[in-house]
Design a protein around this motif. Structure first.
Motif, PDB file in Angstrom:
ATOM      1  N   GLN A   6      -5.632  -3.568  -4.194  1.00 41.41           N
ATOM      2  CA  GLN A   6      -6.830  -3.368  -5.006  1.00 41.41           C
ATOM      3  C   GLN A   6      -7.966  -2.889  -4.115  1.00 41.41           C
ATOM      4  N   SER A  17     -11.044   0.004  -3.636  1.00 42.08           N
ATOM      5  CA  SER A  17     -11.902   0.901  -4.396  1.00 42.08           C
ATOM      6  C   SER A  17     -13.049   1.364  -3.516  1.00 42.08           C
ATOM      7  N   TYR A  76      -4.524 -10.401  -8.992  1.00 41.04           N
ATOM      8  CA  TYR A  76      -4.541  -8.995  -8.615  1.00 41.04           C
ATOM      9  C   TYR A  76      -3.272  -8.752  -7.806  1.00 41.04           C
ATOM     10  N   ARG A 113     -11.100 -16.620 -17.174  1.00 47.31           N
ATOM     11  CA  ARG A 113     -11.408 -15.186 -17.053  1.00 47.31           C
ATOM     12  C   ARG A 113     -12.917 -14.945 -17.143  1.00 47.31           C
ATOM     13  N   THR A 151     -15.644 -12.178 -15.313  1.00 46.43           N
ATOM     14  CA  THR A 151     -16.540 -11.301 -16.079  1.00 46.43           C
ATOM     15  C   THR A 151     -17.990 -11.547 -15.688  1.00 46.43           C
ATOM     16  N   GLY A 202     -18.920  -9.729 -12.561  1.00 45.31           N
ATOM     17  CA  GLY A 202     -18.699  -8.290 -12.497  1.00 45.31           C
ATOM     18  C   GLY A 202     -17.359  -7.896 -11.901  1.00 45.31           C
ATOM     19  N   ILE A 203     -16.352  -8.750 -12.047  1.00 46.83           N
ATOM     20  CA  ILE A 203     -15.021  -8.502 -11.494  1.00 46.83           C
ATOM     21  C   ILE A 203     -14.111  -7.994 -12.608  1.00 46.83           C
ATOM     22  N   ASP A 204     -13.407  -6.918 -12.342  1.00 47.97           N
ATOM     23  CA  ASP A 204     -12.608  -6.200 -13.331  1.00 47.97           C
ATOM     24  C   ASP A 204     -11.391  -6.995 -13.798  1.00 47.97           C
ATOM     25  N   ASP A 262      -9.187  -5.891 -15.887  1.00 45.72           N
ATOM     26  CA  ASP A 262      -8.065  -4.973 -16.104  1.00 45.72           C
ATOM     27  C   ASP A 262      -7.096  -4.933 -14.927  1.00 45.72           C
ATOM     28  N   LEU A 263      -7.519  -5.423 -13.757  1.00 44.80           N
ATOM     29  CA  LEU A 263      -6.660  -5.415 -12.577  1.00 44.80           C
ATOM     30  C   LEU A 263      -5.728  -6.622 -12.508  1.00 44.80           C
TER      31      LEU A 263
END
Length: 193
Positions: free
Chosen positions: A29, A31, A59, A167, A171, A174-176, A178-179
């Motif tokens: 992961q 980016s 992840y 979860r 959120t 600010g952690i995704d 979708d990963l």
């Protein structure tokens, strides 16, 4: 993969979490940009955190590739230290485990150490101690950042409400989401008693 090499892989996972440059490039992961500004659980207490936790989501990390039935057992060692006993089943069906130790270095942050490997920071974003724990790590190298995340639960088969509560901590920081990928936990898992 033999039990010994799988244990080495799990220990190297600790190095990945730590943010060491060499190990970090093996994570999945990655980016562009910087790590999010996270808030750790300021009133974190290690005593009610002790016991078994089941990994429900994570992840992708190269050294956990193909592993399921992942869980951790935390036990009091005294003097502010906690034994960390991680177990999993490999993609070959073998049971693997590794034992280390951890201690709180600042509110909501534990330093996790496995002998011979780079220590790792374990950020507890939130936990209610009885149902879920949301754990995160991120480090930057140049214009990139590597991040690792785990959603842990006390129950092997938690409710949707518990997963949602865990979860939410990601959120809120600010952690995704979708990963995340679901970690299999089942009646056929080789857990320690």
């Amino acid at each position: 993969m033999s039990r010994g090499s799988t244990m080495v892989a799990l220990a190297l996972l600790a190095a990945l979490i730590s943010g060491s440059e060499a190990a970090g490039f093996l994570g999945r992961q990655v980016s562009q940009g910087t790590c999010p500004n996270i808030t750790n659980k300021e009133d974190f207490d290690a005593v009610p955190y002790l016991g078994r936790w089941y990994e429900q989501e994570r992840y992708d990390i190269v050294f956990q590739s193909g592993m399921d039935c992942v869980n951790a057992i935390y036990s009091d060692m005294g003097n502010g230290y906690v034994e960390v006993h991680n177990t999993a089943r490999t993609s070959y069906g073998d049971f693997t485990d590794i034992v280390g130790q951890a201690h709180v270095v600042e509110p909501g942050v534990l330093l996790v150490e496995f002998g011979g490997y780079v220590p790792a920071l374990y950020h507890v974003l939130n936990t209610d101690y009885e149902n879920f724990s949301s754990v995160y790590n991120c480090f930057e190298e140049g214009n990139y950042h590597w991040q690792y995340a785990w959603l842990l639960t006390r129950a092997q088969f938690p409710s949707e409400e518990v997963i949602a509560a865990g979860r939410q901590a990601f959120t809120d920081n600010g952690i995704d989401l979708d990963l995340f990928h679901v970690t299999y936990q089942g009646d056929d898992c080789p857990y320690l008693s």
